[in-house]
Enzyme design. Sequence first.
Site, mmCIF file in Angstrom:
data_model
loop_
_atom_site.group_PDB
_atom_site.id
_atom_site.type_symbol
_atom_site.label_atom_id
_atom_site.label_comp_id
_atom_site.label_asym_id
_atom_site.label_seq_id
_atom_site.Cartn_x
_atom_site.Cartn_y
_atom_site.Cartn_z
ATOM 1 N N ASP A 71 0.867 -1.383 -0.112
ATOM 2 C CA ASP A 71 -0.306 0.027 -0.542
ATOM 3 C C ASP A 71 1.043 0.993 0.164
ATOM 4 O O ASP A 71 1.942 1.409 0.340
ATOM 5 C CB ASP A 71 -0.822 0.059 1.342
ATOM 6 C CG ASP A 71 -2.362 0.883 0.690
ATOM 7 O OD1 ASP A 71 -3.186 0.635 -0.254
ATOM 8 O OD2 ASP A 71 -2.896 1.472 1.244
ATOM 9 N N SER A 72 0.999 2.463 -0.898
ATOM 10 C CA SER A 72 1.946 3.434 -1.476
ATOM 11 C C SER A 72 1.353 4.685 -1.303
ATOM 12 O O SER A 72 -0.933 4.248 -2.348
ATOM 13 C CB SER A 72 2.747 2.714 -2.428
ATOM 14 O OG SER A 72 1.926 2.048 -3.432
ATOM 15 N N LYS A 184 14.505 2.709 -11.198
ATOM 16 C CA LYS A 184 13.560 3.884 -10.244
ATOM 17 C C LYS A 184 13.418 2.687 -8.874
ATOM 18 O O LYS A 184 13.712 3.654 -8.052
ATOM 19 C CB LYS A 184 12.140 3.849 -10.552
ATOM 20 C CG LYS A 184 11.200 3.584 -9.966
ATOM 21 C CD LYS A 184 9.240 3.634 -10.686
ATOM 22 C CE LYS A 184 8.746 3.879 -9.353
ATOM 23 N NZ LYS A 184 7.198 4.191 -9.836
ATOM 24 N N HIS A 189 10.205 4.074 -2.950
ATOM 25 C CA HIS A 189 9.794 4.033 -1.768
ATOM 26 C C HIS A 189 9.962 2.143 -2.049
ATOM 27 O O HIS A 189 10.121 1.550 -0.933
ATOM 28 C CB HIS A 189 8.653 4.704 -1.587
ATOM 29 C CG HIS A 189 7.942 4.554 -2.456
ATOM 30 N ND1 HIS A 189 8.155 4.851 -3.978
ATOM 31 C CD2 HIS A 189 6.155 4.589 -2.821
ATOM 32 C CE1 HIS A 189 8.286 5.026 -5.182
ATOM 33 N NE2 HIS A 189 6.315 4.597 -3.953
HETATM 34 P P1 IMP Z 1 -2.676 1.776 -3.451
HETATM 35 O O1 IMP Z 1 -1.157 1.435 -3.359
HETATM 36 O O2 IMP Z 1 -3.058 0.455 -4.663
HETATM 37 O O3 IMP Z 1 -3.720 2.065 -2.555
HETATM 38 O O4 IMP Z 1 -2.501 2.816 -4.644
HETATM 39 C C1 IMP Z 1 -1.250 3.378 -4.340
HETATM 40 C C2 IMP Z 1 -1.190 5.038 -5.535
HETATM 41 O O5 IMP Z 1 -0.578 5.760 -5.002
HETATM 42 C C3 IMP Z 1 -1.483 4.638 -6.937
HETATM 43 O O6 IMP Z 1 -2.423 4.374 -7.558
HETATM 44 C C4 IMP Z 1 -0.650 5.714 -7.230
HETATM 45 O O7 IMP Z 1 -1.312 6.699 -7.408
HETATM 46 C C5 IMP Z 1 -0.009 5.890 -6.335
HETATM 47 N N1 IMP Z 1 1.547 5.119 -5.861
HETATM 48 C C6 IMP Z 1 2.154 4.582 -5.391
HETATM 49 N N2 IMP Z 1 3.174 4.513 -5.298
HETATM 50 C C7 IMP Z 1 3.757 4.942 -6.529
HETATM 51 C C8 IMP Z 1 4.560 5.612 -7.613
HETATM 52 O O8 IMP Z 1 5.630 4.292 -7.557
HETATM 53 N N3 IMP Z 1 4.740 5.607 -8.443
HETATM 54 C C9 IMP Z 1 3.511 6.641 -8.795
HETATM 55 N N4 IMP Z 1 1.928 6.537 -7.889
HETATM 56 C C10 IMP Z 1 2.469 5.276 -6.920
#
Ligand code: IMP
Length: 213
Positions: A71-72, A184, A189
């Site tokens: 999750d990010s 990258k 992260h």
């Molecule tokens: P989730 O972890 O599925 O809730 O979604 C994380 C959201 O954060 C992604 O859809 C991106 O919009 C953004 N995100 C997370 N990591 C990255 C990355 O490495 N590059 C660009 N956007 C990111």
Amino acid sequence: MKRIFIATSNQGKLRDFGGAAAGYDVEVAALPELLSLPAVGEDGDTFEANARKKAETYSRYAPGEIVLSDDSGLEVDALNGAPGVHSARYAAEAPHLVHNNTEDEANNARLIRELRNVPPGRRSGRFVCVIAAARDGRTLAVFEGKAEGAILEVPRGVNGFGYDPLFFFPQIQKTFAELTAEEKASYSHRGAAFRQFLQWISASPVRDQTIGT
Ligand code: IMP
């Protein structure tokens, strides 16, 4: 070669994990049949809560295997940490503000708009990634990685996904969208969190009985 299941259908994340695994004796693969499984609601207040929930839920579908969930998101200081855990649905939460083709384009358009009056020196932010490793419904370990940068006014680069074209990484004077997957991973992260996982799994007694070939 060890195989590691990632519970994500996000092609950008899978590409990042592939880049992070390059050079290690591991193969990353999307959890089989993920798209046919019920979606897990990401309703937690923190990256860790959401990562644990996804990993625990999806690991029940692969008995005995370690399943990773990521999750990010992006935290922007001038926006008090937004979009944060709402990063994936940032534009969807304000549909009257933006009209773009893809979810990523719409999210970037909203970010540009929210920061339109913020000068270059005050556009700091960071990507955060929390990876949870779970087996049979139980979280075994959690890893966090961060990447500090600044948000551009205009996108640059065509690689990556999400907010990558707006995320400028000062150390190399490029956005994350101007990097290959392997480049990258060395700064990101997600790469940082995944390398911690690799150290943990290579030192862990659970390793041999849980990760097959
Ligand atoms: P989730 O972890 O599925 O809730 O979604 C994380 C959201 O954060 C992604 O859809 C991106 O919009 C953004 N995100 C997370 N990591 C990255 C990355 O490495 N590059 C660009 N956007 C990111």
